[in-house]
Design a protein around this motif. Structure first.
Motif, PDB file in Angstrom:
ATOM      1  N   LYS A  16      45.266  38.708  52.746  1.00 20.88           N
ATOM      2  CA  LYS A  16      46.679  38.861  52.372  1.00 20.88           C
ATOM      3  C   LYS A  16      46.916  40.230  51.750  1.00 20.88           C
ATOM      4  CE  LYS A  16      50.862  37.280  51.990  1.00 20.88           C
ATOM      5  NZ  LYS A  16      51.670  36.954  53.194  1.00 20.88           N
ATOM      6  N   ALA A  17      45.974  40.713  50.960  1.00 17.78           N
ATOM      7  CA  ALA A  17      46.117  42.033  50.346  1.00 17.78           C
ATOM      8  C   ALA A  17      46.193  43.116  51.424  1.00 17.78           C
ATOM      9  CB  ALA A  17      44.958  42.302  49.395  1.00 17.78           C
ATOM     10  N   SER A  18      45.378  42.974  52.466  1.00 16.24           N
ATOM     11  CA  SER A  18      45.409  43.948  53.567  1.00 16.24           C
ATOM     12  C   SER A  18      46.748  43.922  54.286  1.00 16.24           C
ATOM     13  CB  SER A  18      44.278  43.653  54.561  1.00 16.24           C
ATOM     14  OG  SER A  18      43.019  43.796  53.952  1.00 16.24           O
ATOM     15  N   LEU A  19      47.284  42.709  54.489  1.00 21.55           N
ATOM     16  CA  LEU A  19      48.578  42.580  55.163  1.00 21.55           C
ATOM     17  C   LEU A  19      49.703  43.182  54.323  1.00 21.55           C
ATOM     18  CD1 LEU A  19      48.291  38.954  56.608  1.00 21.55           C
ATOM     19  CD2 LEU A  19      48.272  41.099  57.897  1.00 21.55           C
ATOM     20  N   VAL A  20      49.687  42.870  53.025  1.00 16.65           N
ATOM     21  CA  VAL A  20      50.741  43.392  52.140  1.00 16.65           C
ATOM     22  C   VAL A  20      50.663  44.912  52.063  1.00 16.65           C
ATOM     23  CG1 VAL A  20      51.589  43.434  49.762  1.00 16.65           C
ATOM     24  CG2 VAL A  20      50.901  41.269  50.792  1.00 16.65           C
ATOM     25  N   ALA A  21      49.448  45.459  52.063  1.00 20.12           N
ATOM     26  CA  ALA A  21      49.291  46.913  52.043  1.00 20.12           C
ATOM     27  C   ALA A  21      49.890  47.557  53.291  1.00 20.12           C
ATOM     28  CB  ALA A  21      47.812  47.276  51.927  1.00 20.12           C
ATOM     29  N   ASP A  22      49.897  46.799  54.395  1.00 17.82           N
ATOM     30  CA  ASP A  22      50.482  47.294  55.645  1.00 17.82           C
ATOM     31  C   ASP A  22      51.956  46.952  55.771  1.00 17.82           C
ATOM     32  OD1 ASP A  22      48.065  48.362  56.414  1.00 17.82           O
ATOM     33  OD2 ASP A  22      47.453  46.588  57.548  1.00 17.82           O
ATOM     34  N   GLY A  23      52.537  46.372  54.716  1.00 20.67           N
ATOM     35  CA  GLY A  23      53.956  46.075  54.727  1.00 20.67           C
ATOM     36  C   GLY A  23      54.320  44.683  55.195  1.00 20.67           C
ATOM     37  N   VAL A  24      53.316  43.822  55.374  1.00 17.97           N
ATOM     38  CA  VAL A  24      53.560  42.448  55.822  1.00 17.97           C
ATOM     39  C   VAL A  24      53.354  41.504  54.641  1.00 17.97           C
ATOM     40  CG1 VAL A  24      52.894  40.621  57.424  1.00 17.97           C
ATOM     41  CG2 VAL A  24      52.735  43.029  58.129  1.00 17.97           C
ATOM     42  N   GLY A  25      54.419  40.886  54.155  1.00 15.13           N
ATOM     43  CA  GLY A  25      54.328  39.980  53.030  1.00 15.13           C
ATOM     44  C   GLY A  25      54.813  40.630  51.738  1.00 15.13           C
ATOM     45  N   THR A  26      54.880  39.822  50.683  1.00 19.27           N
ATOM     46  CA  THR A  26      55.404  40.293  49.399  1.00 19.27           C
ATOM     47  C   THR A  26      54.330  40.205  48.313  1.00 19.27           C
ATOM     48  OG1 THR A  26      56.175  38.103  48.693  1.00 19.27           O
ATOM     49  CG2 THR A  26      57.679  39.424  50.053  1.00 19.27           C
ATOM     50  N   SER A  27      54.591  40.894  47.208  1.00 18.97           N
ATOM     51  CA  SER A  27      53.647  40.844  46.085  1.00 18.97           C
ATOM     52  C   SER A  27      53.627  39.462  45.440  1.00 18.97           C
ATOM     53  CB  SER A  27      54.017  41.905  45.041  1.00 18.97           C
ATOM     54  OG  SER A  27      55.321  41.681  44.544  1.00 18.97           O
ATOM     55  N   ASP A  28      54.754  38.728  45.504  1.00 22.22           N
ATOM     56  CA  ASP A  28      54.793  37.368  44.955  1.00 22.22           C
ATOM     57  C   ASP A  28      53.876  36.433  45.748  1.00 22.22           C
ATOM     58  OD1 ASP A  28      56.547  38.068  42.973  1.00 22.22           O
ATOM     59  OD2 ASP A  28      58.336  37.399  44.042  1.00 22.22           O
ATOM     60  N   GLU A  29      53.865  36.565  47.059  1.00 21.82           N
ATOM     61  CA  GLU A  29      52.967  35.755  47.894  1.00 21.82           C
ATOM     62  C   GLU A  29      51.505  36.071  47.567  1.00 21.82           C
ATOM     63  OE1 GLU A  29      55.949  35.549  51.810  1.00 21.82           O
ATOM     64  OE2 GLU A  29      54.194  36.865  51.784  1.00 21.82           O
ATOM     65  N   LEU A  30      51.242  37.341  47.328  1.00 23.44           N
ATOM     66  CA  LEU A  30      49.884  37.759  46.985  1.00 23.44           C
ATOM     67  C   LEU A  30      49.480  37.205  45.619  1.00 23.44           C
ATOM     68  CD1 LEU A  30      47.463  39.442  47.883  1.00 23.44           C
ATOM     69  CD2 LEU A  30      48.534  41.437  46.804  1.00 23.44           C
ATOM     70  N   LEU A  31      50.430  37.199  44.696  1.00 21.91           N
ATOM     71  CA  LEU A  31      50.152  36.702  43.346  1.00 21.91           C
ATOM     72  C   LEU A  31      49.839  35.209  43.366  1.00 21.91           C
ATOM     73  CD1 LEU A  31      49.963  37.341  40.353  1.00 21.91           C
ATOM     74  CD2 LEU A  31      52.439  36.935  40.171  1.00 21.91           C
ATOM     75  N   LYS A  32      50.510  34.458  44.217  1.00 22.06           N
ATOM     76  CA  LYS A  32      50.233  33.019  44.324  1.00 22.06           C
ATOM     77  C   LYS A  32      48.805  32.768  44.803  1.00 22.06           C
ATOM     78  CE  LYS A  32      54.990  31.454  45.155  1.00 22.06           C
ATOM     79  NZ  LYS A  32      55.920  30.827  46.138  1.00 22.06           N
ATOM     80  N   LYS A  33      48.359  33.561  45.751  1.00 22.07           N
ATOM     81  CA  LYS A  33      46.977  33.414  46.231  1.00 22.07           C
ATOM     82  C   LYS A  33      45.978  33.799  45.148  1.00 22.07           C
ATOM     83  CE  LYS A  33      47.662  33.784  51.217  1.00 22.07           C
ATOM     84  NZ  LYS A  33      47.037  32.468  51.491  1.00 22.07           N
ATOM     85  N   LEU A  34      46.322  34.799  44.356  1.00 21.09           N
ATOM     86  CA  LEU A  34      45.461  35.205  43.250  1.00 21.09           C
ATOM     87  C   LEU A  34      45.342  34.085  42.219  1.00 21.09           C
ATOM     88  CD1 LEU A  34      43.933  37.762  42.134  1.00 21.09           C
ATOM     89  CD2 LEU A  34      45.981  38.167  40.752  1.00 21.09           C
ATOM     90  N   ASP A  35      46.473  33.456  41.898  1.00 16.13           N
ATOM     91  CA  ASP A  35      46.474  32.337  40.951  1.00 16.13           C
ATOM     92  C   ASP A  35      45.653  31.162  41.477  1.00 16.13           C
ATOM     93  OD1 ASP A  35      48.077  33.765  39.246  1.00 16.13           O
ATOM     94  OD2 ASP A  35      49.960  32.841  39.914  1.00 16.13           O
ATOM     95  N   SER A  36      45.710  30.931  42.782  1.00 19.82           N
ATOM     96  CA  SER A  36      44.953  29.833  43.389  1.00 19.82           C
ATOM     97  C   SER A  36      43.453  30.047  43.227  1.00 19.82           C
ATOM     98  CB  SER A  36      45.309  29.714  44.874  1.00 19.82           C
ATOM     99  OG  SER A  36      44.527  28.729  45.507  1.00 19.82           O
ATOM    100  N   VAL A  37      42.996  31.276  43.418  1.00 15.63           N
ATOM    101  CA  VAL A  37      41.574  31.592  43.250  1.00 15.63           C
ATOM    102  C   VAL A  37      41.165  31.404  41.795  1.00 15.63           C
ATOM    103  CG1 VAL A  37      39.857  33.440  43.325  1.00 15.63           C
ATOM    104  CG2 VAL A  37      41.460  33.158  45.217  1.00 15.63           C
ATOM    105  N   GLU A  38      42.002  31.849  40.875  1.00 20.68           N
ATOM    106  CA  GLU A  38      41.686  31.703  39.454  1.00 20.68           C
ATOM    107  C   GLU A  38      41.536  30.237  39.062  1.00 20.68           C
ATOM    108  OE1 GLU A  38      43.499  32.685  35.000  1.00 20.68           O
ATOM    109  OE2 GLU A  38      44.665  33.158  36.792  1.00 20.68           O
ATOM    110  N   THR A  39      42.413  29.385  39.562  1.00 19.67           N
ATOM    111  CA  THR A  39      42.358  27.958  39.244  1.00 19.67           C
ATOM    112  C   THR A  39      41.039  27.342  39.708  1.00 19.67           C
ATOM    113  OG1 THR A  39      44.773  27.745  39.393  1.00 19.67           O
ATOM    114  CG2 THR A  39      43.475  25.725  39.596  1.00 19.67           C
ATOM    115  N   LEU A  40      40.597  27.708  40.899  1.00 22.42           N
ATOM    116  CA  LEU A  40      39.343  27.172  41.426  1.00 22.42           C
ATOM    117  C   LEU A  40      38.149  27.658  40.605  1.00 22.42           C
ATOM    118  CD1 LEU A  40      39.945  27.555  45.270  1.00 22.42           C
ATOM    119  CD2 LEU A  40      40.151  25.487  43.887  1.00 22.42           C
TER     120      LEU A  40
END
Length: 284
Positions: free
Chosen positions: A227-251
Motif C-alpha cells: 500500500k505504501a508503494s501504491l500511495v507513493a505512486d499516487g494510488v490511494g490516500t494516507s488515511d488508507e495507509l494509516l489504517k493498515k499501519l494500525d492493523s499491524v500494530e494491533t497484531l
C-alpha cells in the motif's frame, strides 16, 4: 525378571512416544525441540509435547526436554517486536499529511535499515575518545560514552555540520571555552522488521495465549508495504495507509501482551505397594 520386564516396557513406551511425536511434528509443521540422550537426539514438536509418562523419564535418567531457543533469544525476540511497535507509534505521532511523505515514512520504518538519532554528551575538558574521518566515527577508545565505529556526526552543540572541518572547528571552540560538547549522532541499525517473522514464531511457540499466526501478521506487513508503494505512486490516500499501519500494530501488540506457556504439571509421586516391597526385598 521383574526388572527386565520393566526395562522392556519403558523402552517400548519411549519408542512409541518418539514415533508419535515425530508424526505430530510432520503433520503440524511445528518447529522441533531437541531431546538429548547421550550422543543421540530425538526431535519433538515445539508447542505440543507428548511424553510417555514416568517410564520415559526413568529410561533417560531424568533428562528434561529443552527448547532450542533459550531464554536470552526469547527475550530478544520480544524486545524486537516491541521496537517494531514503538517505531509504528512514533510514525503515527509524526504522521505526515502529505500522502507521498507518509508512504516514504512507512517504507523507511518497515525497511531493512532504520536511522537512530541520539546525542553523546562529553563533559568539559574531557576528550571525545574517538577519531573522525569525514563525519564518520572511527577508532573508538571510550565505548562507555556511547560511540560506535561507523556512527555519523550530524551536529555539534546544536549546530549542523556538513564536513569534517566544520566538526573539528566546533569541537575546538567548545574546548577553548571549557564547555561541554554535545555531539548529535546518526546510526544505521538493522530494522526490527528484518527478523520479525522469526521473532513472532519464537514467541508463538512459547505462549499458551491466543495470538494470530505469524504468517498472517507478515501478510499484513506485506500488505502495508504494498500500500505504501501504491500511495507513493499516487494510488490511494494516507488515511488508507494509516489504517493498515494500525492493523499491524494491533497484531503485534497481541504478541507483546502474550504470557509464557504454563509449565507442565509435575507427575504425581507413586507410592510403593506391598508387592513392590516384596519385589524389592527379593531383588535388592
Amino acid at each position: 525378571l521383574h526388572r527386565f520386564a520393566l526395562l522392556a516396557a519403558a523402552s517400548a513406551a519411549a519408542v512409541a512416544a518418539t514415533s508419535i511425536a515425530a508424526a505430530n511434528s510432520d503433520a503440524a509443521g511445528a518447529a522441533p525441540f531437541a531431546l538429548q540422550s547421550g550422543a543421540s537426539a530425538v526431535m519433538l514438536p515445539t508447542r505440543r509435547i507428548v511424553l510417555a509418562g514416568p517410564a520415559l523419564g526413568w529410561l533417560l535418567g531424568g533428562t528434561s526436554v529443552q527448547a532450542k531457543s533459550n531464554e536470552d533469544s526469547l527475550s530478544k525476540a520480544r524486545a524486537n517486536i516491541d521496537v517494531a511497535i514503538n517505531l509504528i507509534r512514533d510514525l503515527r505521532a509524526k504522521w505526515p499529511q502529505d500522502p507521498v511523505k507518509a508512504a516514504e515514512a512507512v517504507s523507511s520504518a518497515t525497511g531493512s535499515v532504520v536511522l537512530n538519532n541520539f546525542d553523546v554528551l562529553v563533559p568539559a575538558g574531557q576528550s571525545l575518545g574517538v577519531d573522525i574521518e569525514g563525519l564518520g566515527i572511527t577508532n573508538v577508545n571510550n565505548e562507555a560514552m556511547g560511540w560506535r565505529s561507523g556512527d555519523k556526526v550530524v551536529a555539534i552543540n546544536g549546530e549542523d555540520v556538513a564536513k569534517e572541518e566544520e566538526a573539528v572547528k566546533a569541537v575546538k571552540e567548545a574546548r577553548d571555552a571549557n564547555k561541554p560538547i554535545k555531539v548529535s549522532i546518526q546510526r544505521l541499525l538493522q530494522g526490527p522488521f528484518v527478523l520479525l517473522e522469526r521473532d513472532l514464531r519464537e514467541v508463538y511457540q512459547d505462549t499458551d495465549a491466543y495470538v494470530p499466526e505469524s504468517e498472517d501478521v507478515m501478510k499484513k506487513v506485506g500488505s502495508l508495504r504494498s500500500k505504501a508503494s501504491l500511495v507513493a505512486d499516487g494510488v490511494g490516500t494516507s488515511d488508507e495507509l494509516l489504517k493498515k499501519l494500525d492493523s499491524v500494530e494491533t497484531l503485534l501488540e497481541a504478541y507483546v501482551k502474550a504470557g509464557k506457556a504454563a509449565a507442565a504439571p509435575a507427575a504425581p509421586k507413586k507410592t510403593r505397594s506391598a508387592a513392590d516391597e516384596d519385589v524389592g526385598a527379593l531383588f535388592g
